[in-house]
Design a protein around this motif. Structure first.
Motif, PDB file in Angstrom:
ATOM      1  N   VAL A 141      -1.744 -68.241-108.887  1.00 53.40           N
ATOM      2  CA  VAL A 141      -1.109 -68.367-110.200  1.00 53.40           C
ATOM      3  C   VAL A 141      -0.358 -69.692-110.270  1.00 53.40           C
ATOM      4  CG1 VAL A 141       0.592 -67.387-111.797  1.00 53.40           C
ATOM      5  CG2 VAL A 141      -0.835 -65.865-110.418  1.00 53.40           C
ATOM      6  N   THR A 142      -0.570 -70.391-111.359  1.00 56.53           N
ATOM      7  CA  THR A 142       0.205 -71.600-111.615  1.00 56.53           C
ATOM      8  C   THR A 142       0.861 -71.457-112.985  1.00 56.53           C
ATOM      9  OG1 THR A 142      -1.405 -72.893-110.367  1.00 56.53           O
ATOM     10  CG2 THR A 142       0.107 -74.116-111.804  1.00 56.53           C
ATOM     11  N   VAL A 143       2.159 -71.540-112.995  1.00 62.55           N
ATOM     12  CA  VAL A 143       2.911 -71.396-114.242  1.00 62.55           C
ATOM     13  C   VAL A 143       3.519 -72.744-114.589  1.00 62.55           C
ATOM     14  CG1 VAL A 143       4.865 -70.235-115.346  1.00 62.55           C
ATOM     15  CG2 VAL A 143       3.421 -68.975-113.731  1.00 62.55           C
ATOM     16  N   SER A 154       6.507 -59.712-117.466  1.00 64.04           N
ATOM     17  CA  SER A 154       5.601 -59.326-118.555  1.00 64.04           C
ATOM     18  C   SER A 154       4.661 -60.468-118.913  1.00 64.04           C
ATOM     19  CB  SER A 154       6.400 -58.931-119.798  1.00 64.04           C
ATOM     20  OG  SER A 154       7.215 -57.829-119.525  1.00 64.04           O
ATOM     21  N   MET A 155       5.179 -61.682-118.911  1.00 64.85           N
ATOM     22  CA  MET A 155       4.322 -62.828-119.259  1.00 64.85           C
ATOM     23  C   MET A 155       3.340 -63.135-118.137  1.00 64.85           C
ATOM     24  SD  MET A 155       6.666 -65.461-121.465  1.00 64.85           S
ATOM     25  CE  MET A 155       8.019 -65.625-120.326  1.00 64.85           C
ATOM     26  N   LEU A 156       3.808 -63.030-116.897  1.00 67.76           N
ATOM     27  CA  LEU A 156       2.897 -63.274-115.764  1.00 67.76           C
ATOM     28  C   LEU A 156       1.768 -62.251-115.760  1.00 67.76           C
ATOM     29  CD1 LEU A 156       5.403 -64.030-112.822  1.00 67.76           C
ATOM     30  CD2 LEU A 156       4.055 -65.649-114.151  1.00 67.76           C
ATOM     31  N   GLY A 157       2.105 -61.000-116.163  1.00 64.64           N
ATOM     32  CA  GLY A 157       1.115 -59.918-116.149  1.00 64.64           C
ATOM     33  C   GLY A 157       0.295 -59.827-117.416  1.00 64.64           C
ATOM     34  N   GLU A 209       2.000 -72.250-120.013  1.00 65.35           N
ATOM     35  CA  GLU A 209       0.730 -71.639-119.621  1.00 65.35           C
ATOM     36  C   GLU A 209       0.867 -70.878-118.312  1.00 65.35           C
ATOM     37  OE1 GLU A 209      -1.866 -74.986-119.743  1.00 65.35           O
ATOM     38  OE2 GLU A 209      -1.230 -75.756-117.795  1.00 65.35           O
ATOM     39  N   VAL A 210       0.048 -69.837-118.214  1.00 68.70           N
ATOM     40  CA  VAL A 210      -0.018 -69.035-116.992  1.00 68.70           C
ATOM     41  C   VAL A 210      -1.470 -69.073-116.535  1.00 68.70           C
ATOM     42  CG1 VAL A 210       0.338 -66.767-115.960  1.00 68.70           C
ATOM     43  CG2 VAL A 210       1.835 -67.528-117.812  1.00 68.70           C
ATOM     44  N   LEU A 211      -1.748 -69.861-115.510  1.00 72.05           N
ATOM     45  CA  LEU A 211      -3.117 -69.985-115.026  1.00 72.05           C
ATOM     46  C   LEU A 211      -3.339 -69.033-113.864  1.00 72.05           C
ATOM     47  CD1 LEU A 211      -3.198 -73.877-115.041  1.00 72.05           C
ATOM     48  CD2 LEU A 211      -4.451 -72.405-116.611  1.00 72.05           C
ATOM     49  N   VAL A 212      -4.280 -68.112-114.042  1.00 71.93           N
ATOM     50  CA  VAL A 212      -4.634 -67.184-112.969  1.00 71.93           C
ATOM     51  C   VAL A 212      -6.028 -67.577-112.498  1.00 71.93           C
ATOM     52  CG1 VAL A 212      -5.010 -64.768-112.344  1.00 71.93           C
ATOM     53  CG2 VAL A 212      -3.218 -65.361-113.980  1.00 71.93           C
ATOM     54  N   ASP A 213      -6.085 -68.130-111.312  1.00 75.37           N
ATOM     55  CA  ASP A 213      -7.342 -68.676-110.790  1.00 75.37           C
ATOM     56  C   ASP A 213      -8.022 -69.566-111.838  1.00 75.37           C
ATOM     57  OD1 ASP A 213      -7.291 -67.808-108.168  1.00 75.37           O
ATOM     58  OD2 ASP A 213      -8.223 -65.877-108.641  1.00 75.37           O
ATOM     59  N   GLY A 214      -7.226 -70.355-112.502  1.00 71.42           N
ATOM     60  CA  GLY A 214      -7.749 -71.324-113.460  1.00 71.42           C
ATOM     61  C   GLY A 214      -7.851 -70.840-114.883  1.00 71.42           C
ATOM     62  N   THR A 215      -7.704 -69.543-115.120  1.00 75.75           N
ATOM     63  CA  THR A 215      -7.791 -69.017-116.488  1.00 75.75           C
ATOM     64  C   THR A 215      -6.388 -68.918-117.081  1.00 75.75           C
ATOM     65  OG1 THR A 215      -9.702 -67.683-115.865  1.00 75.75           O
ATOM     66  CG2 THR A 215      -8.558 -67.056-117.894  1.00 75.75           C
ATOM     67  N   ASP A 216      -6.204 -69.579-118.218  1.00 76.40           N
ATOM     68  CA  ASP A 216      -4.897 -69.523-118.878  1.00 76.40           C
ATOM     69  C   ASP A 216      -4.817 -68.221-119.673  1.00 76.40           C
ATOM     70  OD1 ASP A 216      -2.507 -69.874-120.115  1.00 76.40           O
ATOM     71  OD2 ASP A 216      -3.104 -71.629-121.302  1.00 76.40           O
ATOM     72  N   ILE A 217      -4.110 -67.247-119.134  1.00 73.06           N
ATOM     73  CA  ILE A 217      -4.098 -65.930-119.798  1.00 73.06           C
ATOM     74  C   ILE A 217      -3.320 -65.977-121.113  1.00 73.06           C
ATOM     75  CG2 ILE A 217      -4.414 -64.643-117.665  1.00 73.06           C
ATOM     76  CD1 ILE A 217      -1.439 -63.875-117.816  1.00 73.06           C
ATOM     77  N   ALA A 218      -2.438 -66.968-121.243  1.00 69.09           N
ATOM     78  CA  ALA A 218      -1.699 -67.091-122.505  1.00 69.09           C
ATOM     79  C   ALA A 218      -2.630 -67.505-123.637  1.00 69.09           C
ATOM     80  CB  ALA A 218      -0.579 -68.112-122.360  1.00 69.09           C
ATOM     81  N   ALA A 219      -3.768 -68.076-123.284  1.00 64.79           N
ATOM     82  CA  ALA A 219      -4.703 -68.544-124.309  1.00 64.79           C
ATOM     83  C   ALA A 219      -5.825 -67.534-124.562  1.00 64.79           C
ATOM     84  CB  ALA A 219      -5.304 -69.880-123.880  1.00 64.79           C
ATOM     85  N   VAL A 227       9.948 -72.361-117.214  1.00 68.38           N
ATOM     86  CA  VAL A 227       9.748 -71.983-115.812  1.00 68.38           C
ATOM     87  C   VAL A 227       8.457 -72.604-115.267  1.00 68.38           C
ATOM     88  CG1 VAL A 227       9.148 -70.036-114.299  1.00 68.38           C
ATOM     89  CG2 VAL A 227      11.085 -69.859-115.869  1.00 68.38           C
ATOM     90  N   ASP A 228       8.549 -73.230-114.125  1.00 69.24           N
ATOM     91  CA  ASP A 228       7.380 -73.718-113.386  1.00 69.24           C
ATOM     92  C   ASP A 228       7.310 -72.928-112.085  1.00 69.24           C
ATOM     93  OD1 ASP A 228       6.704 -75.725-115.232  1.00 69.24           O
ATOM     94  OD2 ASP A 228       8.169 -77.097-114.349  1.00 69.24           O
ATOM     95  N   LEU A 229       6.103 -72.522-111.710  1.00 78.95           N
ATOM     96  CA  LEU A 229       6.009 -71.645-110.544  1.00 78.95           C
ATOM     97  C   LEU A 229       4.578 -71.631-110.018  1.00 78.95           C
ATOM     98  CD1 LEU A 229       7.369 -69.288-108.852  1.00 78.95           C
ATOM     99  CD2 LEU A 229       6.636 -67.751-110.676  1.00 78.95           C
ATOM    100  N   GLU A 230       4.447 -71.508-108.718  1.00 77.58           N
ATOM    101  CA  GLU A 230       3.120 -71.315-108.114  1.00 77.58           C
ATOM    102  C   GLU A 230       3.192 -70.121-107.181  1.00 77.58           C
ATOM    103  OE1 GLU A 230       1.723 -74.860-106.242  1.00 77.58           O
ATOM    104  OE2 GLU A 230       0.940 -75.682-108.107  1.00 77.58           O
ATOM    105  N   LEU A 231       2.149 -69.296-107.226  1.00 82.37           N
ATOM    106  CA  LEU A 231       2.101 -68.121-106.345  1.00 82.37           C
ATOM    107  C   LEU A 231       0.851 -68.230-105.481  1.00 82.37           C
ATOM    108  CD1 LEU A 231       2.912 -65.381-109.040  1.00 82.37           C
ATOM    109  CD2 LEU A 231       4.511 -66.396-107.421  1.00 82.37           C
ATOM    110  N   GLY A 232       1.049 -68.106-104.175  1.00 75.61           N
ATOM    111  CA  GLY A 232      -0.079 -68.241-103.256  1.00 75.61           C
ATOM    112  C   GLY A 232      -0.785 -66.922-103.013  1.00 75.61           C
ATOM    113  N   ARG A 233      -2.032 -67.011-102.536  1.00 77.02           N
ATOM    114  CA  ARG A 233      -2.806 -65.804-102.239  1.00 77.02           C
ATOM    115  C   ARG A 233      -2.151 -65.037-101.089  1.00 77.02           C
ATOM    116  NH1 ARG A 233      -7.400 -65.402-104.660  1.00 77.02           N
ATOM    117  NH2 ARG A 233      -7.514 -67.642-104.963  1.00 77.02           N
TER     118      ARG A 233
END
Lengths: 373, 286
Positions: B6-8, B53-56, B65-75, B28-34
């Motif tokens: 996840v990249t926020v 809630s936004m991350l999920g 933007e919230v990128l989950v494996d490259g997919t921006d879920i906010a979009a 907020v800027d954030l990165e979550l590792g596997r």
């Protein structure tokens, strides 16, 4: 993927069954609402079938009345004897038989009981179950009326001021509007003080002659008459009841619809309110708004369908039980009436689902994080 | 961080307008590792649940933007988001949030159904998960017949049913006793380390720091580095020194307080000691 796959957990049923009491009350309420529609339609259908019992039992192919007359009830018809002879001369006619018809009261005595009859003088006596066809000074009553009056074979009743002896009984003509009674034509002529006139003529066609064509031929060849096939004459008779009952049935459909919508809507709405958190959870887990809508719509549809099936069963039960309690109350459940009640049920489901559906679609998935306590 | 799940970037959420406007999460800027376990802590109302809630994908951000494996879920559209959520995320809640109308197994099966699996396949997977969590004898039980610990294990089974990349846990130990809380912590750690699932936990429970690879502090909608925080000398609350409502310079060190009340309490209880060490100077709020 917006829809749950085949073989998924039956959420619609599970959520309805989670609150069994509320669901059962809802089904009962909807059933009662639809029963109002179904039972009333069945009562009028039963009445219609009794109304045409004589016509259906005459065996005539064509029935001829005074020009412009296509029914027996709620009207009057007179055909001169010469007209009946003219009808007999139309090609394709095998035989004609005129009869007199008059609405009347039958009484057992000055302070006795009475009943309304459609008095037929002359012609056949269909569905005779006891005794014999009436001769001069005699009358045949419907079994139900005879029982009501306490008038058995050999007893004397009064009709239009005349004293007539009961010679037999027929069945299947008693409705809440009255029943058929049969006398000899000469007897009714005497009572009504008329001669050389009949109300209607029953016509039998020669073998190979189409009834519709024969009726058209009579209308063309004989002046001052209206000839109808037996089927179309019976249909006109049924329309008399239909016309009388239309507003009542419409009113009852509206009442049934309103009650149905109110009950189904309230039950569905209260179910949804009680399960809003569940919908929030499901939305968080990945249920789309469209699918949530379908679950609620499914619940309402299942409620209404259950109510409809129960209403059908109750109507069938009433149809079996009511004639035992009152022989004049006959219920006839026709496919067309069932279809109409089903349409009402469908409309109930559609309207009742509106508010709960709007409520559920607005549930935010993030609401799942709100604490319950 | 290499290959983050996840990249926020610049994530913000604002509720209301005008005088009622509240910035729940700010830039907020954030990165979550596997396979990483990240614990998000912070005072009540700091925006933890909004961030979760936004991350999920449960709440649309105002910006970022919230990128989950490259997919921006906010979009993602309203049509795309629910199935993505069902397949990619698992949720564990403080109140368990099981569906009361269903049995333990059906609760797990529903999640599988939403992920696209049904019938015998879903049935077997649910059984396997519940058995793995020691609930073999409880599979057909209604939710109301389960204990708190059992409910949480069903919730965990439901969360991991679709092999999600991320699990979001909101106060997962709050309604559990010590033993069941520890069991939940162990399960979450196992998921991260054995399955490679990234776990984001929002909690006030200090015990969860033991299993966390990283602890983030959210205060007033902004992430803070825990190392840069100080503790209130009276109540122990973690504070950003730059925003502490009150502080006290004792000469050798500066003490920070969450409120003037804590400062006053400290001054009353520690006055003799301070007297010996020389005059302390209270500072007004920053």
């Amino acid at each position: 993927m917006t829809a749950l796959p085949f073989g998924a957990v039956p959420l619609v049923r599970r959520q309805l069954l989670a609150r069994r009491g509320r669901t059962l009350a809802g089904v009962l309420g909807i059933a009662v609402a639809l029963l109002l529609v179904l039972a009333l339609k069945a009562i009028f259908a039963g009445m219609e079938s009794r109304l045409t019992a004589f016509i259906d039992g005459t065996g005539a192919d064509v029935i001829v009345a005074q020009e412009g007359v296509t029914t027996m009830h709620m009207t009057q018809s007179a055909l001169a004897a010469g007209t009946v002879e003219a009808i007999a001369g139309v090609p394709g006619v095998a035989s004609t038989e005129g009869f007199l018809y008059k609405g009347a009261f039958v009484e057992t005595g000055p302070n006795g009981k009475s009943g309304i009859v459609a008095l037929v003088g002359g012609g056949p006596v269909p569905n005779l179950i006891d005794g014999r066809a009436p001769r001069s000074g005699e009358i045949v009553l419907d079994r139900v009326l005879a029982d009501t009056l306490g008038a058995g074979e050999g007893d004397v009743v009064r009709v239009l001021g005349a004293r007539l002896r009961v010679s037999g009984q027929v069945e299947g003509t008693a409705a809440i509007t009255g029943s058929f009674a049969y006398v000899a034509r000469a007897t009714l002529e005497q009572v009504l003080k008329v001669r050389n006139v009949v109300s209607y003529a029953l016509v039998r066609a020669r073998p190979g002659t189409d009834a519709g064509e024969l009726a058209a031929r009579i209308n063309r060849d004989v002046a001052g008459v209206t000839a109808s096939t037996r089927a179309s004459f019976a249909a006109s008779e049924r329309r008399v009841v239909g016309d009388m009952s239309t507003d009542i049935v419409r009113g009852m459909i509206l009442v049934g619809f309103v009650i149905g919508v109110a009950v189904a809507g309230l039950v569905a709405y209260s179910q949804v309110l009680a399960q809003l958190r569940d919908y929030g959870i499901l939305r968080a887990l990945g249920l789309s708004a469209r699918r949530a809508l379908m679950i609620v719509a499914g619940q309402v549809a299942l409620l209404v369908l259950s109510g409809f099936v129960l209403a059908l069963a109750l109507t069938a039960l009433l149809a079996a039980v009511l004639p035992e309690l009152s022989a004049t109350l006959v219920l006839s459940l026709r496919p067309v009436d069932v279809a109409q009640a089903a349409a009402v049920a469908g409309a109930v489901a559609l309207v009742a689902a509106l508010v709960p559906v709007i409520h559920v679609v607005r549930v935010e998935p993030a609401s799942v994080f709100r604490r319950t306590s | 961080m290499s290959d983050p799940v996840v990249t926020v970037r610049g994530l913000s959420k604002t509720f209301g307008e005008g005088e009622t406007r509240v910035e729940a999460v700010r830039d907020v800027d954030l990165e979550l590792g596997r396979g990483e376990i990240v614990l998000v802590m912070g005072p009540s109302g700091s925006g933890k649940t909004t961030l979760l809630s936004m991350l999920g994908g449960l709440l649309r951000p105002t910006s970022g933007e919230v990128l989950v494996d490259g997919t921006d879920i906010a979009a993602l559209s309203e049509r795309e988001l629910p199935p993505f959520r069902a397949r990619s995320f698992g949720f564990v809640f403080q109140d368990f949030n099981l569906l009361a109308a269903l049995t333990a197994r059906e609760n797990v099966e529903v999640a599988l159904n939403l992920g696209g699996s049904a019938g015998g396949e879903a049935h077997e997977r649910a059984d396997q998960l519940l058995t793995g969590l020691g609930l073999t004898g409880r599979r057909e039980f209604g939710v109301d017949k389960l204990s708190g610990g059992e409910k949480q294990r069903v919730a965990i089974a439901r969360a991991i049913a679709n092999h999600p990349r991320l699990i979001f846990a909101d106060e997962p130990t709050a309604n559990l006793d010590a033993a069941h809380g520890a069991e939940t912590m162990r399960l979450l750690r196992g998921l991260a380390k054995d399955e490679g699932t990234t776990v984001v936990i929002v909690s006030h429970d200090q015990r969860l720091r033991e299993v966390a690879d990283r602890v983030l502090w959210l205060d007033d909608g902004q992430l803070k580095h825990l190392e840069a925080l100080v503790r209130d000398a009276v109540c122990g609350m973690l504070l950003d020194p730059a925003q502490a409502p009150a502080s006290l310079d004792s000469g050798s060190e500066t003490l920070y307080f969450c409120s003037r009340g804590c400062l006053r309490e400290f001054q009353e209880s520690a006055a003799p000691e301070l007297d010996r060490g020389g005059p302390a100077r209270a500072r007004p709020p920053a």
